[in-house]
Design a protein around this motif. Structure first.
Motif, PDB file in Angstrom:
ATOM      1  N   ARG A   1     133.387  36.206  52.969  1.00 47.26           N
ATOM      2  CA  ARG A   1     131.963  35.999  52.749  1.00 47.26           C
ATOM      3  C   ARG A   1     131.593  36.194  51.280  1.00 47.26           C
ATOM      4  NH1 ARG A   1     129.749  40.332  55.988  1.00 47.26           N
ATOM      5  NH2 ARG A   1     131.866  41.124  55.704  1.00 47.26           N
ATOM      6  N   ALA A   2     130.641  35.394  50.821  1.00 49.35           N
ATOM      7  CA  ALA A   2     130.207  35.470  49.424  1.00 49.35           C
ATOM      8  C   ALA A   2     128.749  35.084  49.336  1.00 49.35           C
ATOM      9  CB  ALA A   2     131.039  34.529  48.563  1.00 49.35           C
ATOM     10  N   ARG A   3     128.062  35.513  48.251  1.00 46.20           N
ATOM     11  CA  ARG A   3     126.688  35.102  48.019  1.00 46.20           C
ATOM     12  C   ARG A   3     126.722  33.699  47.428  1.00 46.20           C
ATOM     13  NH1 ARG A   3     122.609  37.673  48.720  1.00 46.20           N
ATOM     14  NH2 ARG A   3     122.776  39.761  49.609  1.00 46.20           N
ATOM     15  N   GLY A   4     125.990  32.771  48.038  1.00 46.59           N
ATOM     16  CA  GLY A   4     125.988  31.413  47.507  1.00 46.59           C
ATOM     17  C   GLY A   4     125.573  30.431  48.559  1.00 46.59           C
ATOM     18  N   GLY A   5     125.314  29.202  48.164  1.00 53.14           N
ATOM     19  CA  GLY A   5     124.889  28.193  49.120  1.00 53.14           C
ATOM     20  C   GLY A   5     125.691  26.924  48.961  1.00 53.14           C
ATOM     21  N   PHE A   6     126.493  26.598  49.955  1.00 52.74           N
ATOM     22  CA  PHE A   6     127.215  25.327  49.973  1.00 52.74           C
ATOM     23  C   PHE A   6     127.039  24.700  51.338  1.00 52.74           C
ATOM     24  CE2 PHE A   6     129.396  27.278  46.413  1.00 52.74           C
ATOM     25  CZ  PHE A   6     129.575  26.204  45.557  1.00 52.74           C
ATOM     26  N   LEU A   7     126.997  23.382  51.379  1.00 55.09           N
ATOM     27  CA  LEU A   7     126.852  22.694  52.664  1.00 55.09           C
ATOM     28  C   LEU A   7     128.096  22.924  53.514  1.00 55.09           C
ATOM     29  CD1 LEU A   7     125.272  19.310  51.540  1.00 55.09           C
ATOM     30  CD2 LEU A   7     124.185  21.132  52.879  1.00 55.09           C
ATOM     31  N   PRO A   8     127.915  23.084  54.828  1.00 57.21           N
ATOM     32  CA  PRO A   8     129.078  23.274  55.710  1.00 57.21           C
ATOM     33  C   PRO A   8     130.056  22.120  55.556  1.00 57.21           C
ATOM     34  CG  PRO A   8     127.050  23.702  56.901  1.00 57.21           C
ATOM     35  CD  PRO A   8     126.649  23.163  55.575  1.00 57.21           C
TER      36      PRO A   8
ATOM     37  N   LEU B   1     143.251  44.990  52.606  1.00 59.00           N
ATOM     38  CA  LEU B   1     142.442  45.057  51.389  1.00 59.00           C
ATOM     39  C   LEU B   1     140.985  44.836  51.742  1.00 59.00           C
ATOM     40  CD1 LEU B   1     144.639  42.594  49.347  1.00 59.00           C
ATOM     41  CD2 LEU B   1     144.374  45.004  48.774  1.00 59.00           C
ATOM     42  N   HIS B   2     140.075  45.436  50.946  1.00 59.15           N
ATOM     43  CA  HIS B   2     138.664  45.124  51.114  1.00 59.15           C
ATOM     44  C   HIS B   2     137.982  45.109  49.756  1.00 59.15           C
ATOM     45  CE1 HIS B   2     138.450  49.525  50.823  1.00 59.15           C
ATOM     46  NE2 HIS B   2     137.198  49.329  50.406  1.00 59.15           N
ATOM     47  N   TRP B   3     136.822  44.431  49.729  1.00 55.89           N
ATOM     48  CA  TRP B   3     136.041  44.376  48.477  1.00 55.89           C
ATOM     49  C   TRP B   3     134.611  43.979  48.820  1.00 55.89           C
ATOM     50  CZ3 TRP B   3     139.268  40.558  50.151  1.00 55.89           C
ATOM     51  CH2 TRP B   3     138.744  39.244  50.191  1.00 55.89           C
ATOM     52  N   PRO B   4     133.655  44.345  47.975  1.00 58.29           N
ATOM     53  CA  PRO B   4     132.257  44.055  48.287  1.00 58.29           C
ATOM     54  C   PRO B   4     131.987  42.546  48.315  1.00 58.29           C
ATOM     55  CG  PRO B   4     132.428  45.658  46.505  1.00 58.29           C
ATOM     56  CD  PRO B   4     133.792  45.128  46.736  1.00 58.29           C
ATOM     57  N   VAL B   5     131.170  42.124  49.270  1.00 52.85           N
ATOM     58  CA  VAL B   5     130.763  40.709  49.357  1.00 52.85           C
ATOM     59  C   VAL B   5     130.078  40.281  48.058  1.00 52.85           C
ATOM     60  CG1 VAL B   5     129.161  39.138  50.557  1.00 52.85           C
ATOM     61  CG2 VAL B   5     130.591  40.739  51.869  1.00 52.85           C
ATOM     62  N   THR B   6     129.320  41.227  47.450  1.00 48.52           N
ATOM     63  CA  THR B   6     128.578  40.893  46.221  1.00 48.52           C
ATOM     64  C   THR B   6     129.508  40.625  45.036  1.00 48.52           C
ATOM     65  OG1 THR B   6     128.345  43.259  45.901  1.00 48.52           O
ATOM     66  CG2 THR B   6     126.426  42.086  46.772  1.00 48.52           C
ATOM     67  N   ASP B   7     130.760  41.119  45.088  1.00 46.23           N
ATOM     68  CA  ASP B   7     131.714  40.872  44.006  1.00 46.23           C
ATOM     69  C   ASP B   7     132.531  39.604  44.244  1.00 46.23           C
ATOM     70  OD1 ASP B   7     130.961  43.024  42.539  1.00 46.23           O
ATOM     71  OD2 ASP B   7     132.568  44.346  43.243  1.00 46.23           O
ATOM     72  N   THR B   8     132.210  38.878  45.291  1.00 41.73           N
ATOM     73  CA  THR B   8     132.951  37.653  45.591  1.00 41.73           C
ATOM     74  C   THR B   8     132.266  36.478  44.910  1.00 41.73           C
ATOM     75  OG1 THR B   8     133.298  38.655  47.753  1.00 41.73           O
ATOM     76  CG2 THR B   8     134.017  36.365  47.476  1.00 41.73           C
ATOM     77  N   LEU B   9     133.059  35.727  44.180  1.00 42.35           N
ATOM     78  CA  LEU B   9     132.528  34.569  43.457  1.00 42.35           C
ATOM     79  C   LEU B   9     132.932  33.319  44.217  1.00 42.35           C
ATOM     80  CD1 LEU B   9     133.888  35.807  40.045  1.00 42.35           C
ATOM     81  CD2 LEU B   9     131.476  35.875  40.725  1.00 42.35           C
ATOM     82  N   VAL B  10     132.049  32.311  44.195  1.00 46.93           N
ATOM     83  CA  VAL B  10     132.404  31.073  44.879  1.00 46.93           C
ATOM     84  C   VAL B  10     132.022  29.880  44.002  1.00 46.93           C
ATOM     85  CG1 VAL B  10     130.268  31.143  46.254  1.00 46.93           C
ATOM     86  CG2 VAL B  10     132.210  29.770  47.046  1.00 46.93           C
ATOM     87  N   PHE B  11     132.975  28.947  43.883  1.00 43.02           N
ATOM     88  CA  PHE B  11     132.793  27.756  43.044  1.00 43.02           C
ATOM     89  C   PHE B  11     133.137  26.512  43.844  1.00 43.02           C
ATOM     90  CE2 PHE B  11     134.183  31.226  40.286  1.00 43.02           C
ATOM     91  CZ  PHE B  11     133.126  31.279  39.397  1.00 43.02           C
ATOM     92  N   PRO B  12     132.575  25.381  43.433  1.00 41.12           N
ATOM     93  CA  PRO B  12     132.997  24.140  44.097  1.00 41.12           C
ATOM     94  C   PRO B  12     134.486  23.906  43.845  1.00 41.12           C
ATOM     95  CG  PRO B  12     131.354  23.691  42.371  1.00 41.12           C
ATOM     96  CD  PRO B  12     131.570  25.153  42.403  1.00 41.12           C
TER      97      PRO B  12
END
Lengths: 365, 289
Positions: free
Chosen positions: A274-281, A353-364
């Motif tokens: 999971r990540a913060r961001g908006g992409f079409l399904p 492993l775990h990490w905060p959702v807010t530290d997850t980056l998402v790119f096209p």
């Protein structure tokens, strides 16, 4: 957002303004419609791989190249049609370009003599500038007898002696060994801050840019990908290019599943992330995490992502331990942990492993 | 190192000169030159200084006492100076064109510089007589285009001599300057410009000093060649304009006056040696600044 800034700040920001600059070499466009604004007293790095146009931009600002379109303004004055010798823009060149037929003092005095400064004033200015870079005892030496670090100091003193309105530095540390480079970086940064000199610095070395800059312009293919302070560049890269060029990161290719309350779920080869961001399904995306954000152990709550992966390799770096995990295809997962935390782990172990959702980056993708 | 000590003593280290084993490689060439060049010249000098077995400056006193010989020396030095001057004026920009051009252009320029060296001086001097004659190519061109009404008298004039000699010696000016220009870092010009120096200032304070070793070498080459030229003045100007070379040849070949021949030859030799020594001193001083 810009409207909310006080007037003072916007004026400062326009000290050096590059507006819509286009440059072609033999019909090939290497830079198109580029904008850059640097504030007074600011230290800005142009960071990018070789051929990205950073040196071209530097030479355009210095007046050593002419742009096909656009304007360059310095302190409100339009420099675009001014030849290099009328711009009062100093340059420290990559290999210093010291005059081999002149002494150290002769090099520093060159710009002053060209401006017909009285000899008594030249003497004082030369001494003052040589002492700024701790080279006063080399006054009468030939520049050919100097080491790389000393040549660099002379080049800085020479550029500063004519009190430029802007100082440009073209990879000035690239010829120095690592230890000396670090010393010179801190020294130069301190000196420029003390003299309140606006500087634009070209480098391909991300560490150098992060250490020295107030702001970094990451360049790629003649464009500025992102222009921000070092922290933002590192933690919030604006594009996959910036992410790859500055620092390392885990990368997972995946497909966007859907957005719920601003949180996007991506199906990757290693599991849902999971990540913060908006992409079409259905859209192909790339998920990335900085290695120091990854922690060992299961996720404590729903605000964290969790993956279970097999350890491939471990590299001890002294203060940090880097763990490389098996991931499919182009994917790569690496975590940087305190050496004590990963002491018992061996290649082949299954690790959670775990990490905060807010530290997850998402790119096209 | 203390600051004041460094400033006051201004240490300038010179590399210690020791005998390089590679210098031995020059031995065969040096021996050959000693036998084939230095020995005959010494004999020549001896012939002028020891006229009747005993040392005497008689020939020199006679030589310098004759106003005709002063005119000869004036002719020789004048022609050499003019030729050197024109070669420098034409050769300096040519050397830059050669150094800054690339690919085919550079190859063509370089070949056009070097190829004429393989054509004998006699052939070139004769070619120039064809060009410079009153009904020659140059005059036909100038009258044909109406630039002048009457054909100019060029052959057998000083102007024609300088014209031809400049053409023949030009490569000896261009090549040494070119070899220096080629080594100059073009970014020094950029550095000068960003320090506020305009093109003229940069030319006189960066380009000229850095090309000086090549210029000195070129001047020394052309001057020593021009001061001793024989074929070119013989064919392009003739008896009317005696030089030390033509005088020497005439005294040996026609007048059978060995004394005059060896004296004028020695005077010429001393001029040439002075030029070579001066240029080597100048080059040294320039590179040790």
């Amino acid at each position: 957002m810009a409207a909310a800034l006080p007037l003072e700040s916007t004026r400062r920001d326009g000290y050096l303004a590059v507006q819509g600059v286009t440059k072609r070499f033999r019909g090939v466009t290497v830079m198109e419609n580029l904008d850059l604004a640097v504030g007074q007293g600011e230290f800005v790095s142009l960071l990018g791989p070789s051929g990205c146009g950073k040196t071209t931009l530097l030479r355009l600002i210095a007046g050593l190249l002419r742009a096909e379109a656009g304007r360059i303004l310095l302190d409100g004055q339009d420099l675009t049609r001014l030849p290099a010798h009328r711009r009062r823009v100093g340059v420290v060149f990559q290999n210093y370009a010291l005059f081999p037929h002149l002494t150290v003092a002769g090099n520093v005095a060159f710009g002053l003599r060209a401006r017909k400064t009285p000899e008594a004033e030249i003497r004082d200015t030369v001494r003052r500038n040589l002492s700024l870079v701790h080279m006063e005892s080399f006054h009468d030496r030939s520049v050919l007898a100097l080491s790389g670090g000393q040549q660099q100091r002379v080049a800085v003193a020479r550029a500063l002696a004519v009190r430029p309105r802007l100082l440009l530095l073209d990879e000035p540390f690239s010829a120095l060994d690592r230890k000396l480079r670090e010393t010179m970086q801190m020294e130069l940064r301190g000196l420029l801050r003390e003299l309140d000199i606006t500087a634009v610095f070209v480098t391909h070395d991300q560490d150098e840019a992060l250490i020295m800059s107030d702001r970094i312009a990451v360049m790629n293919d003649g464009r500025i990908e992102q222009f921000a302070d070092p922290t933002s560049i590192y933690t919030r890269p604006a594009s996959a290019f910036v992410l790859d060029f500055v620092g390392t990161a885990s990368r997972l290719a995946g497909t966007a599943r859907g957005v719920e309350e601003g949180v996007l779920t991506v199906d990757t080869g290693a599991g849902p992330v999971r990540a913060r961001g908006g992409f079409l399904p259905g859209r192909g995306v790339r998920v990335a995490v900085r290695p120091e954000a990854l922690l060992l152990g299961p996720a404590p709550d729903a605000a964290h992502n969790e993956l279970r992966l097999r350890l491939r390799d471990r590299v001890f770096l002294g203060s940090r331990l880097v763990l490389y995990f098996h991931a499919g295809g182009e994917d790569a997962v690496l975590a940087e942990v305190a050496p004590a935390r990963g002491a018992g782990l061996q290649p082949g172990d299954e690790v959670t492993l775990h990490w905060p959702v807010t530290d997850t980056l998402v790119f096209p993708a | 190192m203390s600051v004041t000590a460094g400033r006051l003593s201004a240490p300038r280290r010179k590399p210690r000169e020791s005998l390089d084993p590679a210098a031995m490689l020059a031995l065969p060439g040096t021996l050959y030159l000693l036998i084939a060049f230095a020995l005959p010249l010494l004999l020549l000098l001896g012939a002028s200084l020891f006229p009747d077995g005993g040392f005497s400056l008689r020939y020199y006193l006679e030589f310098f006492g004759d106003s005709f010989h002063w005119r000869v020396m004036g002719n020789t030095l004048g022609a050499a100076l003019w030729t050197t001057g024109w070669c420098l004026l034409l050769g300096y920009p040519t050397a830059f064109a050669l150094a800054r051009s690339r690919g085919l252009v550079q190859a063509v320029l370089l070949i056009s510089m070097i190829l004429p060296l393989s054509v004998g001086v006699v052939v070139k001097a004769f070619a120039w007589t064809i060009v410079l004659r009153t009904d020659g190519v140059l005059n036909q061109f100038l009258t044909g285009f109406g630039i002048i009404d009457e054909p100019l008298r060029l052959l057998f004039t000083e102007a024609g001599l300088i014209f031809g000699a400049t053409n023949i010696f030009l490569p000896f000016m261009v090549l040494p300057i070119y070899s220096v220009v080629k080594l100059i870092d073009p970014r020094l010009q950029d550095a000068g410009a960003t320090l506020g120096a305009g093109p003229v200032y940069r030319f006189f304070h960066i380009t000229v000093p850095l090309t000086m070793p090549g210029v000195i070498a070129g001047i020394a080459f052309v001057f020593s060649l021009a001061v001793s030229m024989y074929v070119i003045p013989s064919l392009l100007i003739g008896e009317r304009f005696p030089t030390l070379s033509t005088l020497t040849a005439r005294s040996y070949l026609y007048l059978r006056n060995q004394a005059l021949g060896s004296t004028s030859a020695s005077v010429l030799l001393m001029i040439a040696v002075a030029v070579v020594l001066a240029s080597s001193v100048l080059t040294r001083r320039w590179s040790h600044r």
